[in-house]
Scaffold this motif. Structure first.
Motif, mmCIF file in Angstrom:
data_model
loop_
_atom_site.group_PDB
_atom_site.id
_atom_site.type_symbol
_atom_site.label_atom_id
_atom_site.label_comp_id
_atom_site.label_asym_id
_atom_site.label_seq_id
_atom_site.Cartn_x
_atom_site.Cartn_y
_atom_site.Cartn_z
ATOM 1 N N HIS B 104 0.826 -1.203 0.000
ATOM 2 C CA HIS B 104 0.000 0.000 0.000
ATOM 3 C C HIS B 104 0.854 1.244 0.000
ATOM 4 C CE1 HIS B 104 -4.228 -1.116 0.526
ATOM 5 N NE2 HIS B 104 -3.735 -2.218 1.040
ATOM 6 N N ILE B 105 0.612 2.080 -0.974
ATOM 7 C CA ILE B 105 1.251 3.382 -0.962
ATOM 8 C C ILE B 105 0.157 4.331 -0.544
ATOM 9 C CG2 ILE B 105 2.395 5.125 -2.345
ATOM 10 C CD1 ILE B 105 2.816 2.709 -4.365
ATOM 11 N N THR B 106 0.372 5.060 0.492
ATOM 12 C CA THR B 106 -0.753 5.805 1.048
ATOM 13 C C THR B 106 -0.342 7.179 1.514
ATOM 14 O OG1 THR B 106 -2.245 5.866 2.937
ATOM 15 C CG2 THR B 106 -0.248 4.618 3.188
ATOM 16 N N ASN B 107 -1.291 8.061 1.494
ATOM 17 C CA ASN B 107 -1.049 9.388 2.036
ATOM 18 C C ASN B 107 -1.326 9.403 3.537
ATOM 19 O OD1 ASN B 107 -3.773 9.273 2.300
ATOM 20 N ND2 ASN B 107 -4.170 10.540 0.516
ATOM 21 N N GLY B 108 -1.768 8.281 4.048
ATOM 22 C CA GLY B 108 -2.017 8.213 5.479
ATOM 23 C C GLY B 108 -3.454 8.480 5.862
ATOM 24 N N PHE B 109 -4.267 8.818 4.884
ATOM 25 C CA PHE B 109 -5.628 9.172 5.248
ATOM 26 C C PHE B 109 -6.676 8.188 4.777
ATOM 27 C CE2 PHE B 109 -3.313 13.173 5.417
ATOM 28 C CZ PHE B 109 -3.530 13.455 6.756
ATOM 29 N N ASN B 110 -6.386 7.539 3.687
ATOM 30 C CA ASN B 110 -7.370 6.558 3.240
ATOM 31 C C ASN B 110 -7.314 5.340 4.157
ATOM 32 O OD1 ASN B 110 -4.819 6.051 2.469
ATOM 33 N ND2 ASN B 110 -5.321 5.316 0.427
ATOM 34 N N ASP B 111 -8.332 4.504 4.045
ATOM 35 C CA ASP B 111 -8.362 3.367 4.942
ATOM 36 C C ASP B 111 -7.576 2.202 4.397
ATOM 37 O OD1 ASP B 111 -9.763 4.397 7.075
ATOM 38 O OD2 ASP B 111 -11.663 4.182 6.006
ATOM 39 N N LEU B 112 -7.038 1.471 5.307
ATOM 40 C CA LEU B 112 -6.316 0.270 4.933
ATOM 41 C C LEU B 112 -7.284 -0.890 4.968
ATOM 42 C CD1 LEU B 112 -3.729 1.518 4.669
ATOM 43 C CD2 LEU B 112 -3.047 0.670 6.907
ATOM 44 N N ASN B 113 -7.104 -1.805 4.055
ATOM 45 C CA ASN B 113 -7.921 -3.003 4.085
ATOM 46 C C ASN B 113 -7.284 -4.005 5.038
ATOM 47 O OD1 ASN B 113 -9.380 -5.228 3.697
ATOM 48 N ND2 ASN B 113 -9.291 -5.188 1.476
ATOM 49 N N THR B 114 -7.513 -3.789 6.290
ATOM 50 C CA THR B 114 -6.819 -4.620 7.275
ATOM 51 C C THR B 114 -7.274 -6.068 7.243
ATOM 52 O OG1 THR B 114 -8.443 -4.002 8.941
ATOM 53 C CG2 THR B 114 -6.397 -2.744 8.885
ATOM 54 N N SER B 115 -8.469 -6.309 6.717
ATOM 55 C CA SER B 115 -8.988 -7.667 6.821
ATOM 56 C C SER B 115 -8.312 -8.638 5.864
ATOM 57 C CB SER B 115 -10.489 -7.673 6.584
ATOM 58 O OG SER B 115 -10.755 -7.264 5.275
ATOM 59 N N SER B 116 -7.546 -8.123 4.930
ATOM 60 C CA SER B 116 -6.957 -9.078 4.009
ATOM 61 C C SER B 116 -5.531 -9.465 4.374
ATOM 62 C CB SER B 116 -7.017 -8.543 2.576
ATOM 63 O OG SER B 116 -6.263 -7.360 2.486
ATOM 64 N N VAL B 117 -5.050 -8.992 5.482
ATOM 65 C CA VAL B 117 -3.691 -9.345 5.882
ATOM 66 C C VAL B 117 -3.623 -9.781 7.342
ATOM 67 C CG1 VAL B 117 -2.626 -7.770 4.224
ATOM 68 C CG2 VAL B 117 -3.155 -6.971 6.525
ATOM 69 N N GLY B 118 -2.602 -10.547 7.646
ATOM 70 C CA GLY B 118 -2.417 -11.020 9.012
ATOM 71 C C GLY B 118 -1.645 -10.045 9.873
ATOM 72 N N GLY B 119 -0.884 -9.195 9.242
ATOM 73 C CA GLY B 119 -0.093 -8.212 9.971
ATOM 74 C C GLY B 119 0.350 -7.129 9.006
ATOM 75 N N ILE B 120 0.792 -6.017 9.542
ATOM 76 C CA ILE B 120 1.171 -4.903 8.673
ATOM 77 C C ILE B 120 2.523 -4.322 9.067
ATOM 78 C CG2 ILE B 120 0.504 -2.621 7.817
ATOM 79 C CD1 ILE B 120 -2.354 -3.251 8.468
ATOM 80 N N VAL B 121 3.347 -4.115 8.070
ATOM 81 C CA VAL B 121 4.608 -3.410 8.283
ATOM 82 C C VAL B 121 4.421 -1.964 7.823
ATOM 83 C CG1 VAL B 121 7.013 -3.205 7.598
ATOM 84 C CG2 VAL B 121 6.010 -5.461 7.918
ATOM 85 N N PHE B 122 4.724 -1.035 8.698
ATOM 86 C CA PHE B 122 4.660 0.369 8.321
ATOM 87 C C PHE B 122 6.073 0.902 8.136
ATOM 88 C CE2 PHE B 122 0.608 -0.274 10.333
ATOM 89 C CZ PHE B 122 -0.256 0.528 9.607
ATOM 90 N N ALA B 123 6.338 1.434 6.971
ATOM 91 C CA ALA B 123 7.645 2.030 6.742
ATOM 92 C C ALA B 123 7.569 3.459 7.227
ATOM 93 C CB ALA B 123 7.997 1.988 5.271
#
Lengths: 336, 336
Positions: B104-123
């Motif tokens: 995900h490339i994000t501006n930080g404001f849109n929502d993440l689809n958290t339900s499709s992943v087991g964990g998230i790495v934030f750079a």
DNA sequence: TTGAAAGCGCTAACAA
DNA sequence: TTGTTAGCGCTTTCAA
């Protein structure tokens, strides 16, 4: 192992006092819901902080709102302007279309998890022909970027690198150059081959031949450009113009010339390929051939998605023409 | 909309003459299957070219073998050595662990689809604090890369940029420099702030103050480095050494110095930060501070995966120390 | 406009 | 060692 039971559609239905079907309708913007229920459901969703489970949706729908993006994993790929532009374009399109982007960096031999995506974008074809064939055979729509594929019935969007190479040579010839050298890209890639082919074609048109010494093989790396430039400068009769098959390489050419006190464009003309913004900030801004990488990647995703949704039919095939961008690194030759 | 009915576990079971459970066991390498059935199932899988449906597996298992990777989408991010190293590291780890990488490339404001992943790495954390909090609240394990997070209970793996900035200043001071300038990174980022902080701390130790003119604000872009360098050179009493907060910027400093005929390291010492291989190929190879970006990204994925599988407990927090790499761009000052 | 119920393709108790 | 069966969380007929 998300242990804690997430809030599900049933919780929402219970709280809103409707059936799960109605909740599903609200989620999917099906219009046949009474304003009254609509409001109740929306309230419940907000209150419970409910988010639909993407996997369950995909399973139930039988379709997949994720697309795969496969990049060849050869060393150095990520240091190239080229790769990064593609990633940006694909990323941006997915963002816009609300598609999940499943990223694969691959050597071309491991298996792709085709079942978790609705379609796959392949950046270039190098070693991974097999993967493309396997995915196609499995019924997954594929889209190849940056390659013109003539021997396979497949969707692609590419750039006419032959035309690009020809344009570069043509511009230099128009300026009056007669001794024009090329530093090729990686000749394993189609882009490398085609740029050389176009360049050579135009040179042959005017001069009848392209001598071996005027054709130095590079591989898109700066290091290879440095070596090639040095060879060119050591020639008894060096060229008056150099076409480097990427801006990165052209930048290295410029660096070598600068180190040796050779003035650009007075003593040597240099033209690149890519239109990489890095090449604007040096002492001389680089004349180059622009190729719309970002747009190509974006369009690839958009079209692939349309194909997945069966709104577009296969094969989708498109070729973009790269364009000359005149800046300060080329001029008429002072010597012949 | 993969219309054509894919071959499913039932088809395999039918062909092998066993129950779907047995097929499932074979797929998942459950040992309690007779060699005879094992063989029959394997034959059927191969013959039918069967591939399990990843979504159905995830749904049934209740866990998710995909991890999300969120990068801030500010302009230019992809042109940085930094971002690219992280992508490579994360990509490589996922490849090894057979995890899907949802990018995900994000501006930080849109929502993440958290339900499709087991964990998230934030750079990094820039504008996307809210996303991290939301994901954590939803019970999705998160791992922050390249940020030392003290005000949130969260997993992270970071680099001690204060130590890095200090090391750079220290080295220059050891060489005998007294007039040492810094060109800062983007001071919105923690790395930018910390490098400055470490640098300033060491300068203060020796000289009691860091003057404003010796501290030029940059933003990690080459353009900002060029402007800062020019300002520095126009000073009545210019520095004898410059610490650029990234190698990219240091390269631009070198370019400006070269244009003006200022010799490195004779007339000016330059030190960078990153250990970007690009900085090896210029006229002088760059002395710099090495930070293990690739390894950091890899380890982040590995640890996050362990946490998702509950093989590791939270919070996992680790700080890496960057190291001085001496090459050719620094020397003792000739003037004072 | 609404809801009941039958799947989507697989895993995992449980019983045999 | 094997098979039966009940879900996983949602969508989508179908009938009301």
């Amino acid at each position: 192992m998300n242990k804690k039971r997430r809030v599900g559609i049933e919780d929402v239905a219970k709280r809103a006092g409707v059936s799960i079907t109605t909740v599903s309708r609200v989620i999917n913007h099906v219009p046949t819901v009474s304003p009254r229920n609509q409001a109740k459901v929306e309230e419940a969703i907000a209150a419970l902080n409910y988010e639909p489970d993407a996997n369950a949706q995909r399973l139930a729908r039988g379709l997949n709102n994720a697309i795969g993006f496969v990049m060849p994993g050869y060393p150095g790929i990520f240091y190239s302007f080229y790769a990064v532009e593609l990633i940006r374009g694909v990323g941006h399109a997915c963002e816009t279309l609300r598609l999940d982007l499943v990223f694969h960096i691959t050597n071309g031999f491991n298996d792709l998890n085709t079942s978790s995506v609705g379609g796959i974008v392949f950046a270039d074809i190098i070693e991974n022909r097999r993967q493309i064939e396997a995915a196609s055979a499995a019924g997954i729509p594929c889209m190849v970027i940056n390659n013109i594929v003539s021997d396979m019935m497949i969707n692609y969007i590419g750039i006419d690198n032959v035309a690009g190479g020809r344009t570069a040579a043509d511009y230099l010839i128009q300026l009056g150059h007669k001794r024009i050298a090329i530093i090729t890209g990686n000749l394993q890639t189609q882009s490398g081959q085609h740029r050389l082919e176009g360049f050579r074609g135009r040179i042959l048109d005017s001069f009848g031949e392209l001598s071996d010494e005027m054709c130095q093989e590079g591989d898109y790396s700066r290091r290879s450009a440095r070596i090639a430039t040095e060879k060119l400068l050591e020639l008894p009769n060096p060229p008056t113009a150099i076409f480097a098959s990427s801006d990165d390489m052209a930048l290295e050419v410029l660096a070598v010339l600068n180190e040796r006190g050779i003035k650009v464009p007075d003593d040597m003309s240099v033209i690149g390929f890519d239109d990489n913004p890095d090449s604007l900030y040096g002492q001389v801004s680089l004349t180059t051939i622009h190729q719309p990488l970002f747009q190509m990647a974006e369009e690839a995703v958009r079209m692939l998605n349309a194909i997945v949704l069966q709104k577009e039919k296969q094969p989708f095939q498109k070729v973009l023409i790269p364009e000359l961008v005149v800046r300060d690194s080329c001029a008429a030759p002072k010597r012949i």
